[in-house]
Design an enzyme around this catalytic site. Structure first.
Site, PDB file in Angstrom:
ATOM      1  N   CYS A   1       0.788  -1.235   0.000  1.00  0.00           N
ATOM      2  CA  CYS A   1       0.000   0.000   0.000  1.00  0.00           C
ATOM      3  C   CYS A   1       0.823   1.290   0.000  1.00  0.00           C
ATOM      4  O   CYS A   1       0.774   2.079  -0.935  1.00  0.00           O
ATOM      5  CB  CYS A   1      -0.910   0.009   1.210  1.00  0.00           C
ATOM      6  SG  CYS A   1      -1.899  -1.478   1.377  1.00  0.00           S
TER       7      CYS A   1
ATOM      8  N   HIS B   1      -2.753   6.562   4.104  1.00  0.00           N
ATOM      9  CA  HIS B   1      -1.654   5.618   4.357  1.00  0.00           C
ATOM     10  C   HIS B   1      -0.266   6.144   3.984  1.00  0.00           C
ATOM     11  O   HIS B   1       0.611   5.387   3.567  1.00  0.00           O
ATOM     12  CB  HIS B   1      -1.907   4.266   3.667  1.00  0.00           C
ATOM     13  CG  HIS B   1      -1.276   3.129   4.421  1.00  0.00           C
ATOM     14  ND1 HIS B   1      -1.214   1.843   3.941  1.00  0.00           N
ATOM     15  CD2 HIS B   1      -0.656   3.101   5.624  1.00  0.00           C
ATOM     16  CE1 HIS B   1      -0.595   1.074   4.820  1.00  0.00           C
ATOM     17  NE2 HIS B   1      -0.255   1.812   5.855  1.00  0.00           N
TER      18      HIS B   1
END
Length: 518
Positions: free
Chosen positions: A58, A114
């Site tokens: 991610c 993130h």
């Protein structure tokens, strides 16, 4: 005179949709049993990217998208940013939304960030987005937006700009909630002014949750994880249809560019499938890094085509800034290329290689050595590079099975592990011709040592430009309990203390103001 009158509209609206953990096979047009009519239609009318690469996890993919730089050039080359780490995308990196704002774009982010949040300066609204609605962490509950990082370290993770969005805690499934937010943004913005929308859906990342109605076509899938995953993907497909309808309804579509991408390969133990590619999310095999991607836009010249040229997630940064008529500073060392003509007109890609990564911290391969790397490279280090048709992997590339479509099996992960081929057997170098062997079945490292040496040399050159890895230990002050039950910036006191050590308090305040201004 006519074209000049319409000049303000010449900058295209840019909509970048990033799915989370969608496997390479998990789209209708790649042969999936999961129906994705919206994605199939948008891709068929646009340009399918069939030689398109991202990073295996991610944070790395997101950081490369937003900066146009490889991980080795941002210090994020190891793993992901953990919730409790005092770490974020380094503040000296210029971001894509910042560059688009410079040329008049309104910039909005909806979904998963993130990229770190330990201090306020790391937040999306400080990194170029006018508005932010979404989550800061890598995952969480789709309905309650609650996330436990470890037992007792739990908190709420849904933000509107810089504050916890408690009033949105209505138990709405995040895919639908994010879509509603996108519809509101489009309804309230003037389509004559350019907009950049970054929609980073949480789906189809674990935990595997979906509203009941999306299960109806998938009752026949025995494997419960695959069935839930299918329902999540069906919901995501419908959401993207609703975004497209909103673009048309509010007058953006005709001057828009929609880019769709997964952030990494699928996770077979959590329902995803990369078949027939090798490996999975978190690995440097093709199953971890080769992604579903397409561009859909009325502005494309070659609609309905397939692009087999090499494209990487870092390429969006220069491509989109150029399309937006922005400037790329000469002193920014980019790793991405402007690939618009490659996609739109079918020209050759300016890209001949991709540094998939060099991770000096990852578990070293036991048998790796400088000798195995011909004295050019220590093959204990996890790394992977692509040059033209060739791909070289060193070290420990990660779980390396080919996991067949497990839709009709309930055997679960254990069965695959039983069938695992013990690939390590002393090996720390692999060479594949990806064009001829996209499934990485035939290792050619013994047959072409001269190619291995050339690629090791390239790795070594890249490594000379690497910055130190940023992967700090946990900070106990990150605990949401100390922050009103919310995951959020915590790094306040320490900064003052540190400065206090160096300067008198008056100086400290001046410096702080200066820093803010900068």
């Amino acid at each position: 005179e006519q074209p000049r009158a319409g000049a303000p509209a010449s900058q295209p609206h840019i909509v970048f949709i990033l799915a989370d953990d969608q496997g390479f096979r998990d789209v209708g047009y790649h042969g999936s049993e999961i129906r994705t009519p919206t994605l199939d239609k948008l891709a068929a009318e646009g340009v399918k990217l069939e030689n398109y690469y991202v990073q295996p996890m991610c944070t790395p993919s997101r950081s490369q998208f937003i900066t146009g730089k490889y991980q080795i050039h941002t210090g994020l080359q190891h793993s992901i940013i953990r919730p409790t780490q005092p770490n974020c995308l380094p503040l000296d990196n210029v971001t894509l939304p910042q560059k688009l704002k410079e040329v008049g774009y309104s910039t909005h982010m909806v979904g998963k960030w993130h990229l770190g949040f330990y201090r306020k300066e790391c937040m999306p609204t400080q990194r170029g987005f006018d508005t932010f609605f979404g989550s800061l962490l890598g995952s969480g509950d789709y309905y309650t937006h609650f996330k436990c990082d470890s037992p007792g370290i739990c908190g709420y993770d849904l933000y509107e700009n810089d504050n916890a969005a408690w009033d949105h805690d209505n138990g709405i499934y995040s895919t639908q909630m994010y879509t509603q937010k996108v519809q509101q943004i489009l309804a309230s913005h003037n389509p004559r002014k350019p907009i950049f929308l970054y929609i980073a859906y949480q789906a189809v990342h674990s935990p595997l949750q979906a509203p009941g109605k999306y299960f109806e076509h998938y009752r026949s899938i025995n494997n419960i994880n695959r069935r839930r995953y299918a329902a999540m993907l069906a919901c995501l497909d419908e959401a993207i249809n609703n975004v497209t309808l909103a673009l048309k309804k509010y007058g953006y579509y005709d001057n828009s560019i929609i880019i769709y991408s997964s952030d990494n390969g699928g996770q077979p133990t959590a329902g995803g499938s990369n078949w027939p590619l090798r490996g999975s999310k978190g690995t440097y095999w093709e199953g971890g890094i080769r992604a579903v991607g397409f561009v859909h836009s009325p502005l494309l010249k070659n609609k309905g085509s397939v692009c087999k040229e090499l494209v990487h997630i870092t390429d969006w940064f220069p491509t989109l800034i150029t399309l937006a008529e922005g400037q790329i500073d000469e002193d920014i060392q980019l790793d991405g290329y402007d690939i618009w003509e490659t996609i739109s007109e079918g020209r050759r890609s300016p890209r001949v290689d991709i540094l998939h990564n060099i991770d000096p911290i990852y578990t070293k391969a036991k048998n790796g050595s400088w000798a195995a790397g011909y004295g050019i490279w220590n093959t204990a280090i996890q790394s992977a590079i692509r040059v033209n048709h060739w791909k070289l992997l060193t070290g420990n590339p990660g779980y390396s099975d080919w996991v067949p479509p497990q839709a009709f099996s309930n055997a679960g992960p254990n069965r695959w592990h039983n069938e695992r081929v013990s690939w390590s057997a002393g090996k720390t170098v692999w060479l594949f011709n990806i064009t001829a062997d996209p499934y990485e079945r035939v290792d050619l490292s013994a047959r072409y040592p001269h190619v291995v040496k050339e690629l090791l040399q390239r790795l070594s050159q890249f490594n000379k430009t690497a910055v130190p890895v940023r992967y700090p230990p946990k900070d106990p002050r990150s605990n949401p309990k100390l922050n009103g039950g919310v995951w959020g910036p915590w790094f306040k006191e320490d900064e003052k203390k540190k400065k206090g050590d160096k300067n008198k308090s008056a100086n400290k305040q001046k410096k702080k103001n200066k820093k803010k201004a900068n």
